[in-house]
Design an enzyme around this catalytic site. Structure first.
Site, PDB file in Angstrom:
ATOM      1  CE  LYS A 190      -1.765   3.019   2.092  1.00  0.00           C
ATOM      2  NZ  LYS A 190      -1.547   4.450   1.691  1.00  0.00           N
ATOM      3  N   GLY A 243       6.961   5.316   7.770  1.00  0.00           N
ATOM      4  CA  GLY A 243       6.111   6.493   7.919  1.00  0.00           C
ATOM      5  C   GLY A 243       6.336   7.153   9.258  1.00  0.00           C
ATOM      6  CB  SER A 244       4.412   9.764  10.922  1.00  0.00           C
ATOM      7  OG  SER A 244       3.137   9.171  10.916  1.00  0.00           O
ATOM      8  CD  GLU A 246      -0.590  11.239  14.374  1.00  0.00           C
ATOM      9  OE1 GLU A 246       0.155  11.967  13.679  1.00  0.00           O
ATOM     10  OE2 GLU A 246      -1.798  11.443  14.518  1.00  0.00           O
ATOM     11  N   GLY A 248       2.898   4.715  13.066  1.00  0.00           N
ATOM     12  CA  GLY A 248       3.579   3.511  13.555  1.00  0.00           C
ATOM     13  C   GLY A 248       2.891   2.948  14.795  1.00  0.00           C
ATOM     14  CD  GLU A 265      13.350   0.852   8.970  1.00  0.00           C
ATOM     15  OE1 GLU A 265      13.688  -0.288   9.290  1.00  0.00           O
ATOM     16  OE2 GLU A 265      14.036   1.866   9.258  1.00  0.00           O
ATOM     17  CB  CYS A 299      13.361   8.996   7.416  1.00  0.00           C
ATOM     18  SG  CYS A 299      14.409   7.910   6.433  1.00  0.00           S
ATOM     19  CD  GLU A 399      10.385  13.135  10.640  1.00  0.00           C
ATOM     20  OE1 GLU A 399       9.276  12.644  10.929  1.00  0.00           O
ATOM     21  OE2 GLU A 399      11.264  12.507  10.030  1.00  0.00           O
TER      22      GLU A 399
HETATM   23  P1  NAD Z   1       2.421   8.678   7.396  1.00  0.00           P
HETATM   24  O1  NAD Z   1       2.643   7.884   8.625  1.00  0.00           O
HETATM   25  O2  NAD Z   1       1.370   9.708   7.398  1.00  0.00           O
HETATM   26  O3  NAD Z   1       2.056   7.715   6.177  1.00  0.00           O
HETATM   27  C1  NAD Z   1       2.876   6.629   5.821  1.00  0.00           C
HETATM   28  C2  NAD Z   1       2.005   5.544   5.205  1.00  0.00           C
HETATM   29  O4  NAD Z   1       1.084   5.070   6.191  1.00  0.00           O
HETATM   30  C3  NAD Z   1       1.153   6.030   4.022  1.00  0.00           C
HETATM   31  O5  NAD Z   1       1.094   5.007   3.053  1.00  0.00           O
HETATM   32  C4  NAD Z   1      -0.208   6.231   4.658  1.00  0.00           C
HETATM   33  O6  NAD Z   1      -1.274   6.111   3.746  1.00  0.00           O
HETATM   34  C5  NAD Z   1      -0.233   5.102   5.677  1.00  0.00           C
HETATM   35  N1  NAD Z   1      -1.161   5.277   6.794  1.00  0.00           N
HETATM   36  C6  NAD Z   1      -1.619   6.441   7.323  1.00  0.00           C
HETATM   37  N2  NAD Z   1      -2.478   6.168   8.343  1.00  0.00           N
HETATM   38  C7  NAD Z   1      -2.539   4.827   8.466  1.00  0.00           C
HETATM   39  C8  NAD Z   1      -3.218   3.947   9.342  1.00  0.00           C
HETATM   40  N3  NAD Z   1      -4.032   4.386  10.290  1.00  0.00           N
HETATM   41  N4  NAD Z   1      -3.026   2.623   9.209  1.00  0.00           N
HETATM   42  C9  NAD Z   1      -2.195   2.151   8.255  1.00  0.00           C
HETATM   43  N5  NAD Z   1      -1.535   2.929   7.377  1.00  0.00           N
HETATM   44  C10 NAD Z   1      -1.697   4.257   7.490  1.00  0.00           C
HETATM   45  O7  NAD Z   1       3.820   9.270   7.005  1.00  0.00           O
HETATM   46  P2  NAD Z   1       4.130  10.306   5.839  1.00  0.00           P
HETATM   47  O8  NAD Z   1       3.787  11.661   6.321  1.00  0.00           O
HETATM   48  O9  NAD Z   1       3.553   9.810   4.558  1.00  0.00           O
HETATM   49  O10 NAD Z   1       5.701  10.143   5.703  1.00  0.00           O
HETATM   50  C11 NAD Z   1       6.592  10.921   6.420  1.00  0.00           C
HETATM   51  C12 NAD Z   1       7.124  10.170   7.613  1.00  0.00           C
HETATM   52  O11 NAD Z   1       7.739   8.967   7.184  1.00  0.00           O
HETATM   53  C13 NAD Z   1       8.191  10.940   8.330  1.00  0.00           C
HETATM   54  O12 NAD Z   1       8.010  10.824   9.704  1.00  0.00           O
HETATM   55  C14 NAD Z   1       9.468  10.241   7.897  1.00  0.00           C
HETATM   56  O13 NAD Z   1      10.540  10.398   8.777  1.00  0.00           O
HETATM   57  C15 NAD Z   1       9.017   8.846   7.801  1.00  0.00           C
HETATM   58  N6  NAD Z   1       9.918   8.054   6.965  1.00  0.00           N
HETATM   59  C16 NAD Z   1      10.758   7.160   7.570  1.00  0.00           C
HETATM   60  C17 NAD Z   1      11.655   6.417   6.810  1.00  0.00           C
HETATM   61  C18 NAD Z   1      12.592   5.433   7.467  1.00  0.00           C
HETATM   62  O14 NAD Z   1      13.098   4.566   6.776  1.00  0.00           O
HETATM   63  N7  NAD Z   1      12.836   5.536   8.761  1.00  0.00           N
HETATM   64  C19 NAD Z   1      11.691   6.575   5.425  1.00  0.00           C
HETATM   65  C20 NAD Z   1      10.840   7.499   4.844  1.00  0.00           C
HETATM   66  C21 NAD Z   1       9.943   8.236   5.627  1.00  0.00           C
END
Ligand code: NAD
Length: 496
Positions: A190, A243-244, A246, A248, A265, A299, A399
């Site tokens: 996804k 992702g974020s 929150e 996570g 991650e 990230c 962040e």
């Molecule tokens: P996000 O958490 O909003 O979204 C990430 C993914 O999660 C998207 O595909 C989104 O649709 C999905 N998502 C959102 N809510 C969800 C839920 N309730 N259940 C399941 N999936 C859900 O993050 P973002 O704003 O898209 O990305 C930025 C963040 O990602 C930053 O915090 C960044 O540091 C982090 N990031 C980390 C790495 C790493 O490898 N550590 C790499 C890239 C980005």
């Protein structure tokens, strides 16, 4: 191909074609028929639409992935999977100019950056092709009476759910696709709703390369619907999430019903420490691009730049000049180094942090404004340097995910280390010094999954990286990553 003008770029026909979800090797519309506009963040224009998959679509994809996992794919040999990965490699490599262009149009990173990802994709796929003989079979001594032979080996874990962020989909997907194909697992991916196009095109190319139906499935859609459904699905064995923090936390909560394994991650607020003995000709551009690269949407970005006080004003002066010299613009234009932020929402967020930084007493040394004029319909912000930042200010704690550097002074190594580690995150860190002992002590002392010395940001897929503290857990890349797509079993065989 050398880029000379935007007019010379042919828009990939993929964008004009009807796309849906890729389930069981076929394009399938979302059951709801709902769509999401794919917006070019450099212009604000809708370039195409993607399907808004929901829980019922995720369920279909998971079923397809389960069928594929239990079918002939489960009997594939290491050689079969290696050959398949080699074919994938060649197909992806031969289409990489198109993929880079799709990525630039969809998430804004300059073509100069997205084209460079070709080597990364190639190295990743080749690495996973080298990992297909992964069952790790061993025999063990034992002290059991009688003639019991003991052995252990590893088996693919099953259906993987991949949920990824928008900041580098064309790079990030290989961690998932590569390990899935190397180990004999299957995948439902996804991608982020703001940047799914390169993932969809790669999925189509994977079918062309001969990946069996159902082995790699892509369900586009929003996080709160498609993402949540995948994270909570009882027939998914492992979730790999990027992702974020929150989100996570939500992923962890959603995993409890079937206790699925998780790899997280997450975000970061990484320290980058510049000592007075550093070569500033290297350290200034290195630390600056550690923040401004990908418009700050990385990230591992080293956004808290700790500078020894004796060189702080010189460093800031040079960082300002560097930031002001960067060419920000539409990533299709030649010479552009920094593209837009991904969306209006992200632009508002970044500008909001700039305002907070000034309000809390940091000195805005350069940048900080939205770029208007010919760029006003896109989501561009100037590379920004804040000086006189305190480690407990909001801009140094949270962040931002935008091109905003916070310069924080320090007097000695102990103070630098204390400040560097005063964060709930632990993704990366950097050190700039000519003193090898200082470098080594800092590399040992910074509490993060990666430390860069006299460089910032290089990564190798066969080494990988991981998070610590709120930056998540589970190593991504390298043999450990492959291992996490497997489970171990012991066999006790009575051979009497
Ligand atoms: P996000 O958490 O909003 O979204 C990430 C993914 O999660 C998207 O595909 C989104 O649709 C999905 N998502 C959102 N809510 C969800 C839920 N309730 N259940 C399941 N999936 C859900 O993050 P973002 O704003 O898209 O990305 C930025 C963040 O990602 C930053 O915090 C960044 O540091 C982090 N990031 C980390 C790495 C790493 O490898 N550590 C790499 C890239 C980005």
């Amino acid at each position: 191909m050398t880029l000379t003008s935007r007019q010379e770029i042919a828009i990939p026909s993929f964008l004009g074609r009807s796309k849906g979800l890729l389930i069981d090797g076929r394009w399938t519309p979302a059951l709801s028929r709902q769509k999401i506009a794919a917006i070019n963040p450099a212009t604000g224009e809708t370039i195409t639409h993607i399907a808004a998959g929901e829980a019922a679509d995720v369920d279909l994809a998971v079923r397809a992935a389960r069928r594929a996992f239990e079918g002939p794919w489960s009997r594939s040999t290491p050689y079969d999977r290696q050959r398949l990965l080699m074919r994938v490699h060649d197909v992806i490599e031969s289409h990489f100019d198109e993929l880079a262009l799709i990525e630039t149009l969809d998430m804004g990173a300059p073509l100069s950056r997205t084209r460079q990802m070709k080597i990364w994709a190639s190295q990743s796929i080749m690495f996973y092709a080298s990992q297909t003989a992964c069952n790790g079979a061993e025999t063990h001594d034992n002290s059991i009476p009688g003639r019991i032979l003991t052995m252990s080996f590893k088996a693919p874990i099953g259906v993987i759910g991949g949920i990824t962020a928008w900041n580098g989909p064309l790079v990030g997907l290989w961690w998932l696709v590569g390990a899935t194909l190397a180990t004999g697992c299957t995948l439902v991916l996804k991608p982020a709703e703001d940047a799914s196009l390169s993932v969809l095109r790669v999925a189509e190319l994977l079918c062309e390369a001969g990946v069996p139906d159902g082995v790699i499935n892509v369900v586009t859609g929003f996080g709160s619907t498609a993402g949540a459904a995948l994270a909570g699905h009882d027939d998914v064995d492992r979730i790999a999430f990027t992702g974020s923090v929150e989100t996570g936390r939500r992923i962890v909560s959603a995993s409890v019903s079937n206790l699925k394994r998780i790899q997280l991650e997450l975000g970061g607020k990484s320290p980058d420490v510049v000592f007075a003995d550093a070569d500033l000709d290297q350290a200034v551009p290195g630390a600056a691009m550690g923040v401004f690269g990908n418009a700050g949407q990385i990230c591992t970005a080293g956004t808290r730049v700790f500078v020894q006080r004796s060189i702080q004003s010189e460093f800031v002066e040079r960082a300002n000049a560097f930031a002001q010299g960067l060419k920000v613009g539409n990533g299709l234009d030649s010479g552009v180094q920094i593209g837009p932020l991904i969306s209006q929402k992200q632009l508002d967020r970044v500008l909001g942090y700039v305002k907070i930084g000034s309000e809390e007493g940091a000195r805005l040394a350069s940048g900080g404004r939205r770029l208007l004029g010919p760029l006003q319909s896109g989501y561009f912000v100037e590379p920004t340097v804040f000086d006189q930042v305190q480690n407990d200010m909001t801009i140094a704690r949270e962040e931002i995910f935008g091109p905003v550097m916070s310069v924080i002074g320090f007097d000695d190594e102990d103070e630098a280390l204390r400040l560097a580690n005063a964060t709930p995150f632990g993704l990366a860190g950097g050190v700039w010094t000519r003193n090898a002992s200082t470098a080594m002590r800092m590399a040992q002392g910074i509490k993060s999954g990666t430390v860069f010395v006299n460089c910032y940001g290089p990564r190798d897929p066969s080494v990988g990286y991981g998070g610590y503290k709120l930056s998540g857990y589970g190593w991504k890349g390298g043999p450990d990553h492959v291992d996490s797509f497997l489970y171990k079993k012991a066999v006790y065989m009575n051979i009497a």
